[in-house]
Design an enzyme around this catalytic site. Structure first.
Site, PDB file in Angstrom:
ATOM      1  N   LYS A   1       0.821  -1.207   0.000  1.00 22.45           N
ATOM      2  CA  LYS A   1       0.000   0.000   0.000  1.00 22.45           C
ATOM      3  C   LYS A   1       0.857   1.260   0.000  1.00 22.45           C
ATOM      4  CE  LYS A   1      -4.066  -2.125   2.138  1.00 22.45           C
ATOM      5  NZ  LYS A   1      -3.551  -3.502   2.116  1.00 22.45           N
TER       6      LYS A   1
ATOM      7  N   GLU B   1      -3.339   6.591   8.455  1.00 19.97           N
ATOM      8  CA  GLU B   1      -4.160   7.443   7.601  1.00 19.97           C
ATOM      9  C   GLU B   1      -5.264   8.086   8.420  1.00 19.97           C
ATOM     10  OE1 GLU B   1      -4.131   5.356   3.172  1.00 19.97           O
ATOM     11  OE2 GLU B   1      -5.844   5.070   4.499  1.00 19.97           O
TER      12      GLU B   1
ATOM     13  N   HIS C   1     -14.943  -6.112   7.016  1.00 24.48           N
ATOM     14  CA  HIS C   1     -14.195  -5.442   5.939  1.00 24.48           C
ATOM     15  C   HIS C   1     -14.192  -6.258   4.645  1.00 24.48           C
ATOM     16  CE1 HIS C   1     -12.734  -2.432   8.768  1.00 24.48           C
ATOM     17  NE2 HIS C   1     -12.367  -3.406   9.579  1.00 24.48           N
TER      18      HIS C   1
ATOM     19  N   ARG D   1      -5.782  -8.297 -10.169  1.00 25.65           N
ATOM     20  CA  ARG D   1      -6.360  -9.581 -10.560  1.00 25.65           C
ATOM     21  C   ARG D   1      -7.816  -9.369 -10.955  1.00 25.65           C
ATOM     22  NH1 ARG D   1      -9.664 -10.001  -6.204  1.00 25.65           N
ATOM     23  NH2 ARG D   1      -8.839  -9.361  -4.177  1.00 25.65           N
TER      24      ARG D   1
END
Length: 498
Positions: free
Chosen positions: A118, A202, A237, A294
């Site tokens: 990330k 974040e 999630h 993908r």
């Protein structure tokens, strides 16, 4: 580059079958691999050739790279399609495939590696003016420094593992007093899940929507997007219901997000099918989340509204063909909704369930698509993801698509295990979903297990009333036959969509 004549599908279940069907339409032979637990699986029977590659555990079968390569060489396979999950985002495997003279039906290893981190992904896309959530630009493990940064960003903040996904190594911190404990937990979980304890911080966007854009790129530098998918209905999630297009985007925001998604793909010289994920706040400000290198589980909703076979495009791109369309030529029509039918108990915190499909009958009719890998009498194995099927419906409006998926849920008969069908019905009947005014907190804000019991009670009452009416009419019409009503009653079965 020569045409592909034989593909090994390094996967199982519904996605293996879905890839094989497109390959068959293209005149390409298929090879299935399977573990001992999947010996009787549908993808094994459908393939032109099938090879057992080990015991049930994934590490000894579907994740054994050397065995997969050996099967390819033994059977003179040209290419490997990894599907999703397993080795689909493993840069080392993509490299190994190429080193052995085989075609990897997916992006380059370098693109997988860049977007697999990330932090590396954020650094790569920054020069393309892609909106990013405020936060650290590098991994951090110094707790006092991290605490200072978190205070500057402003709580609530999100601590995220740089590697991996699925909610692992992720912690929401509401206040400074909880920071140190949650930081340590995130690092520990990231190390355990991914072998990499790198985390970053974040700003936590409260009540966001999760919206993603489908990308296609060829090996000649052409990249397009195939519009968005709304993926905000989640538990732990992870997505449960997806739809396309999103009900909240304006044409202007859609255009801006699509251009940003293409920019993300350009940042890593992407080719193949991929998905760029964003979080979107209640004012339609959007921020880059990550890129999945993908085919996505939810790709059928994009196929339904665009009419484009994404697997076919993947194969043609792998053969070196240029994209047959430009961005301005792409359009979408109608609306599609997908429900992931999991062997899970939504009344018990969505815990996975296993057992035998004593009854398994798929819904049918206009606009209903079922991607699955099971049939009646088969067992749901404990070793793999608990998804039974993906049920996708298509209609010319969102309202009609919701009505259609509710009809399909009622027709889907599964007995022997708990499933997410009742939860799907609850969601699609809920005013927040119907109005489009929902976000990733839908389950937390609107769902309680007892609501499923209420839905089941109403459904059972409806069936019982129909049964009573049927018996009454039968007795009235055939008073001379005392067995007629009994015979009629025995034909009725309680619909099990639990």
């Amino acid at each position: 580059m020569p045409k592909i004549k034989k593909i090994l599908i390094a996967n199982r279940g519904e996605i293996a079958l879905r890839i094989m069907r497109t390959a068959k339409e293209m005149g390409i032979s298929t090879v299935a691999v399977f573990s001992e637990a999947d010996r009787d699986a549908l993808h094994v029977r459908y393939a032109d050739e099938a090879v057992c590659i080990g015991p049930p555990a994934s590490a000894s079968s579907y994740l054994d790279q050397d065995k997969l390569i050996k099967v390819c060489k033994d059977l003179k396979v040209d290419a490997i399609h990894p599907g999703y999950g397993f080795l689909s985002e493993n840069a080392g495997f993509a490299n190994k495939v190429a080193e052995n003279g085989l075609i990897f039906i997916g992006p380059s290893a370098s693109a997988i590696e860049t977007m697999g981190s990330k932090l590396a992904a954020k650094a790569a896309v920054a020069k393309y003016d892609v909106p990013l959530v405020p936060g650290t630009e590098k991994a951090i493990d110094d707790i006092p420094e991290a605490k200072t940064i978190a205070k500057e960003i402003g709580y609530p903040i999100l601590i995220k593992a740089s590697a991996g996904g699925g909610g692992k190594g992720m912690r929401i911190v509401e206040k400074e007093a909880d920071f140190e404990e949650q930081m340590n937990r995130a690092i520990s979980e990231a190390k355990s899940a991914f072998g990499d304890g790198s985390v970053f911080i974040e700003k936590f966007v409260t009540s966001p929507k999760h919206i993603e854009f489908q990308i296609l790129g060829d090996q000649h530098g052409n990249i397009v997007h195939l519009f968005e998918r709304e993926c905000s209905i989640q538990r732990r999630h992870q997505k449960v219901i997806e739809e396309a297009p999103s009900s909240c985007l304006t044409p202007e925001v859609r255009k801006a997000m699509g251009e940003a998604a293409v920019g993300v793909a350009k940042a890593c010289n992407y080719y193949g099918a991929g998905t760029v994920e964003f979080i979107v706040d209640n004012e339609l400000n959007f921020y880059f989340l990550e890129m999945n290198t993908r085919l996505q589980v939810e790709h059928p909703v994009t196929e339904e509204i665009t009419g484009i076979d994404l697997v076919k495009e993947q194969i043609k791109i792998a053969e070196g063909e240029a994209l047959p369309f430009k961005q301005e030529e792409l359009t979408f029509t109608g609306h599609a909704i997908e429900l992931r039918v999991y062997a899970e108990d939504p009344a018990n915190n969505f815990l996975p369930d296993i057992g035998n499909l004593t009854v398994y009958r798929r819904p049918e009719g206009p606009g209903v698509r079922i991607d699955d890998g099971f049939e009646e009498g088969m067992d749901i194995p404990i070793y793999y993801d608990p998804m039974i099927a993906k049920m996708t419906v298509y209609a010319n409006t969102r309202e009609k698509a919701i009505d259609r998926i509710l009809r399909a849920i009622d027709e889907y008969e599964i007995v022997g295990i708990e499933t997410t069908l009742a939860f799907g019905k609850f969601v699609c009947n809920h005013e927040a979903f119907r109005s489009g005014k929902f976000d990733t907190k839908f389950v937390d804000e609107h769902f309680k297990p007892e609501y499923l019991n209420l839905a089941m009670t109403k459904d059972e009452e409806h069936v019982a009333s129909m049964l009573a009416a049927h018996i009454f009419e039968t007795k009235k019409a055939k008073t001379s036959s005392s067995n007629s009503a009994v015979k009629a009653e025995s034909k009725w079965k309680k619909r099990a969509w639990r």
